[in-house]
Scaffold this active site. Structure first.
Site, PDB file in Angstrom:
ATOM      1  N   ALA A   1      -4.969  12.815   5.261  1.00  0.00           N
ATOM      2  CA  ALA A   1      -4.908  14.051   6.042  1.00  0.00           C
ATOM      3  C   ALA A   1      -5.828  15.120   5.456  1.00  0.00           C
ATOM      4  O   ALA A   1      -6.548  15.810   6.187  1.00  0.00           O
ATOM      5  CB  ALA A   1      -3.467  14.562   6.075  1.00  0.00           C
TER       6      ALA A   1
ATOM      7  N   GLY B   1      -2.114  -1.548   6.746  1.00  0.00           N
ATOM      8  CA  GLY B   1      -3.297  -0.723   6.972  1.00  0.00           C
ATOM      9  C   GLY B   1      -3.295  -0.071   8.348  1.00  0.00           C
ATOM     10  O   GLY B   1      -2.432  -0.343   9.190  1.00  0.00           O
TER      11      GLY B   1
ATOM     12  N   GLY C   1       0.848  -1.193   0.000  1.00  0.00           N
ATOM     13  CA  GLY C   1       0.000   0.000   0.000  1.00  0.00           C
ATOM     14  C   GLY C   1       0.881   1.240   0.000  1.00  0.00           C
ATOM     15  O   GLY C   1       2.091   1.176  -0.275  1.00  0.00           O
ATOM     16  N   VAL C   2       0.278   2.373   0.345  1.00  0.00           N
ATOM     17  CA  VAL C   2       0.986   3.650   0.265  1.00  0.00           C
ATOM     18  C   VAL C   2       2.204   3.688   1.195  1.00  0.00           C
ATOM     19  O   VAL C   2       3.308   4.062   0.784  1.00  0.00           O
ATOM     20  CB  VAL C   2       0.030   4.809   0.641  1.00  0.00           C
ATOM     21  CG1 VAL C   2       0.665   6.130   0.355  1.00  0.00           C
ATOM     22  CG2 VAL C   2      -1.274   4.673  -0.087  1.00  0.00           C
TER      23      VAL C   2
ATOM     24  N   HIS D   1       4.238  26.864 -21.458  1.00  0.00           N
ATOM     25  CA  HIS D   1       5.265  25.978 -22.000  1.00  0.00           C
ATOM     26  C   HIS D   1       6.642  26.479 -21.573  1.00  0.00           C
ATOM     27  O   HIS D   1       6.889  27.674 -21.642  1.00  0.00           O
ATOM     28  CB  HIS D   1       5.173  25.976 -23.530  1.00  0.00           C
ATOM     29  CG  HIS D   1       6.262  25.161 -24.172  1.00  0.00           C
ATOM     30  ND1 HIS D   1       6.236  23.785 -24.169  1.00  0.00           N
ATOM     31  CD2 HIS D   1       7.404  25.529 -24.811  1.00  0.00           C
ATOM     32  CE1 HIS D   1       7.326  23.344 -24.787  1.00  0.00           C
ATOM     33  NE2 HIS D   1       8.045  24.377 -25.184  1.00  0.00           N
TER      34      HIS D   1
HETATM   35  P1  NAI Z   1      -3.018   0.075   2.733  1.00  0.00           P
HETATM   36  O1  NAI Z   1      -4.380  -0.330   3.158  1.00  0.00           O
HETATM   37  O2  NAI Z   1      -2.824   1.171   1.732  1.00  0.00           O
HETATM   38  O3  NAI Z   1      -2.242  -1.220   2.168  1.00  0.00           O
HETATM   39  C1  NAI Z   1      -2.057  -2.392   2.942  1.00  0.00           C
HETATM   40  C2  NAI Z   1      -1.657  -3.545   2.040  1.00  0.00           C
HETATM   41  O4  NAI Z   1      -1.291  -4.652   2.864  1.00  0.00           O
HETATM   42  C3  NAI Z   1      -2.766  -4.017   1.118  1.00  0.00           C
HETATM   43  O5  NAI Z   1      -2.306  -4.032  -0.219  1.00  0.00           O
HETATM   44  C4  NAI Z   1      -3.086  -5.410   1.653  1.00  0.00           C
HETATM   45  O6  NAI Z   1      -3.514  -6.293   0.636  1.00  0.00           O
HETATM   46  C5  NAI Z   1      -1.740  -5.846   2.258  1.00  0.00           C
HETATM   47  N1  NAI Z   1      -1.848  -6.903   3.265  1.00  0.00           N
HETATM   48  C6  NAI Z   1      -2.715  -6.984   4.298  1.00  0.00           C
HETATM   49  N2  NAI Z   1      -2.507  -8.102   5.013  1.00  0.00           N
HETATM   50  C7  NAI Z   1      -1.473  -8.757   4.451  1.00  0.00           C
HETATM   51  C8  NAI Z   1      -0.777  -9.984   4.728  1.00  0.00           C
HETATM   52  N3  NAI Z   1      -1.103 -10.775   5.771  1.00  0.00           N
HETATM   53  N4  NAI Z   1       0.263 -10.359   3.932  1.00  0.00           N
HETATM   54  C9  NAI Z   1       0.611  -9.582   2.878  1.00  0.00           C
HETATM   55  N5  NAI Z   1      -0.004  -8.415   2.573  1.00  0.00           N
HETATM   56  C10 NAI Z   1      -1.031  -8.001   3.341  1.00  0.00           C
HETATM   57  O7  NAI Z   1      -2.260   0.402   4.111  1.00  0.00           O
HETATM   58  P2  NAI Z   1      -0.990   1.279   4.484  1.00  0.00           P
HETATM   59  O8  NAI Z   1      -0.030   1.383   3.361  1.00  0.00           O
HETATM   60  O9  NAI Z   1      -0.526   0.699   5.763  1.00  0.00           O
HETATM   61  O10 NAI Z   1      -1.583   2.724   4.709  1.00  0.00           O
HETATM   62  C11 NAI Z   1      -2.547   2.945   5.755  1.00  0.00           C
HETATM   63  C12 NAI Z   1      -3.360   4.181   5.490  1.00  0.00           C
HETATM   64  O11 NAI Z   1      -2.576   5.341   5.598  1.00  0.00           O
HETATM   65  C13 NAI Z   1      -3.980   4.171   4.112  1.00  0.00           C
HETATM   66  O12 NAI Z   1      -5.352   4.472   4.237  1.00  0.00           O
HETATM   67  C14 NAI Z   1      -3.260   5.243   3.378  1.00  0.00           C
HETATM   68  O13 NAI Z   1      -4.111   5.898   2.457  1.00  0.00           O
HETATM   69  C15 NAI Z   1      -2.796   6.175   4.477  1.00  0.00           C
HETATM   70  N6  NAI Z   1      -1.555   6.826   4.069  1.00  0.00           N
HETATM   71  C16 NAI Z   1      -1.579   7.736   3.053  1.00  0.00           C
HETATM   72  C17 NAI Z   1      -0.427   8.318   2.600  1.00  0.00           C
HETATM   73  C18 NAI Z   1      -0.490   9.272   1.464  1.00  0.00           C
HETATM   74  O14 NAI Z   1      -1.567   9.768   1.170  1.00  0.00           O
HETATM   75  N7  NAI Z   1       0.597   9.552   0.773  1.00  0.00           N
HETATM   76  C19 NAI Z   1       0.876   8.009   3.187  1.00  0.00           C
HETATM   77  C20 NAI Z   1       0.800   7.025   4.202  1.00  0.00           C
HETATM   78  C21 NAI Z   1      -0.386   6.469   4.624  1.00  0.00           C
END
Ligand code: NAI
Length: 462
Positions: A317, A268, A178-179, A441
């Site tokens: 955020a 997540g 994820g992100v 441009h």
């Molecule tokens: P995420 O929900 O984006 O991704 C988690 C990933 O982990 C998923 O692809 C899922 O399939 C995988 N996963 C889950 N269980 C697993 C397992 N047992 N084995 C292997 N893979 C597994 O969560 P993430 O990256 O932790 O982010 C959390 C939140 O924080 C999100 O809602 C994100 O939008 C937010 N965030 C946003 C940022 C930005 O806007 N730039 C930066 C950091 C976080």
């Protein structure tokens, strides 16, 4: 004991923005925050520090890969990790102090400590109980771990630990593509760590446009990040300075192991509502542990509101900030509004990835007739000059009306470029409206215009 119009619990982007707007609208406002500094996860251990490390590691990448090409010669810089962390901490300090200044300027009281709500209209902080006509819960979220995985923030870390490792590890396994996993994974990959991302699904960045997912993964692989896809992590055995990640491949249930100096768990986040006393207060929650709210962000308890990561919707955020401003307007007797259909999402890797609105997959599921306008950054002069020709802009528009339905960008400054499309969508613009807008441009934003032209008579530079 003091009495307020509004007490907000939590000073992250949702809480502090809400507080400033409440104060600007004439409400006597206080914010409860138990951390030593204001700004919540985002400013202290999230968005801001990760962006500092992303910037520093990108600069190293530029020095190593592109400086010589531009005739900039000399020894490649080496990594002084302590100094890089000090730079990151300095950035955090500047931002958190900035919020403190804004609180003073707007006469917002900071109630230091962890808050709870013993009853509607009352907030307890330490031994003090304060009265408030309205209470807003903006308590944010925390990392959610996996069963069988114990976080020690040293060897097995969340994003918080990943921002202050004692040294740059030789190997890192990131659980979850994820992100967070990809942003932090790409920081360490650029600093020389061998990074392997283990992901349960068959595609990275769940929920994103499929074409972007594929292209993005290809780019990250080229940058040296390894991927194990379709793999469910079962457990992590943490030793003193190493860890073993045990996973099963979904296709055949075969069991595998990966060793790493550090394991980043990025599977997540979940609402952080511990200690608020919501159970006793009788606040309704969703099955996923989020606080339930109505159209005006009010919970089932009158005068108790909630915003941001603690409620439903994307954990972003800027979504929390918008809800914070909107609920402030509601409390001041105005109309509060958030357009959930136009909330951009950005991944701050290099290249950046940004999206807004519908994906192609969503439109297909809805059976909607749409057209695609795409333009590669290879056709953009500015991008070529800056070694940033990777990626594309993709605009999805209604086939009949030409109204923009969504956009997906991989490329330089994608997180900034997406906003002209957000504004266009807010105004109900067609792709032609964008295409007929003069773009300076040479800028990256010309690629957005070209993608809009591609929805009509065709782009010029491809
Ligand atoms: P995420 O929900 O984006 O991704 C988690 C990933 O982990 C998923 O692809 C899922 O399939 C995988 N996963 C889950 N269980 C697993 C397992 N047992 N084995 C292997 N893979 C597994 O969560 P993430 O990256 O932790 O982010 C959390 C939140 O924080 C999100 O809602 C994100 O939008 C937010 N965030 C946003 C940022 C930005 O806007 N730039 C930066 C950091 C976080």
């Amino acid at each position: 004991m003091a009495s307020y119009d509004v007490i907000i619990i939590g000073s992250g982007p949702g809480g502090y923005v809400c507080a400033i707007r409440c104060a600007q609208l004439g409400l006597k406002t206080a914010v409860v925050e138990g951390r030593e500094t204001l700004g919540g996860t985002c400013l202290n251990v999230g968005c801001i520090p990760s962006k500092a490390l992303l910037h520093a590691s990108h600069m190293l990448h530029e020095a190593e890969h592109n400086f010589a090409k531009m005739g900039l010669k000399g020894k490649s810089p080496s990594v002084d990790w302590k100094q890089m962390l000090a730079y990151k901490d300095d950035v955090i300090g500047q931002n958190t102090k900035g919020i403190e200044f804004l609180f003073k300027k707007n006469k917002i009281d900071w109630l230091k400590g962890w808050g709870s709500i013993p009853e509607a209209g009352k907030v307890k902080v330490g031994d003090d109980t304060h009265e408030a006509k309205n209470i807003i819960i903006a308590s944010g979220s925390e990392s959610s771990s996996l069963p069988g995985v114990e976080i020690d923030e040293k060897v097995v870390v969340t994003s918080t630990g990943a921002l202050e490792l004692p040294k740059v590890p030789k190997t890192m396994v990131v659980i979850g593509a994820g992100v967070i996993g990809l942003e932090m994974g790409s920081v360490y990959a650029r600093l020389g760590t061998e990074v392997t991302v283990v992901e349960y699904l068959d595609a990275i960045t769940p929920g994103m446009d499929g074409e972007v997912q594929k292209n993005f993964q290809k780019i990250l692989k080229k940058q040296g990040i390894n991927f194990v896809m379709g793999a469910a992590v079962q457990s992590v055995d943490a030793l003193k300075t190493k860890a073993k990640v045990n996973y099963k491949l979904r296709k055949d249930d075969s069991e595998h192991q990966l060793d790493a100096d550090v394991v980043l768990v990025a599977t997540g986040r979940k609402p952080y509502v511990d200690g608020l006393g919501l159970d006793a207060l009788g606040v309704e929650m969703t099955k996923r542990g989020q606080i339930k709210t109505d159209d005006h962000w009010q919970t089932n308890i009158k005068g108790v509101y909630a915003i941001g990561d603690a409620i439903e919707g994307p954990m972003l955020a800027h979504k929390a900030e918008d809800e914070g401003m909107a609920v402030a307007c509601v409390l001041a007797g105005q109309h509060g509004h958030v357009n959930y259909g136009v909330i951009p999402g950005v991944i701050y890797t290099h290249p950046e990835v940004a999206n807004v609105g519908e994906t192609e997959e969503n439109l297909k599921d809805q059976g909607r007739a749409y057209k695609v306008g795409k333009f590669s950054f290879m056709g953009n002069g500015r991008a070529k000059a800056n070694f940033a020709g990777e990626g594309f802009v993709k605009i999805l528009a209604d086939k009949e009306t030409d109204r923009i339905l969504g956009a997906h960008i991989i490329g330089p400054m994608a997180g900034d470029l997406i906003h002209e499309i957000c504004v266009a969508m807010e105004f109900g613009a067609s792709a032609e409206d964008l295409a007929l807008t003069c773009h300076a441009h040479p800028t990256y934003s010309e690629a957005v215009r070209e993608a809009a032209l591609a929805c009509g008579d065709g782009p010029i530079h491809s």
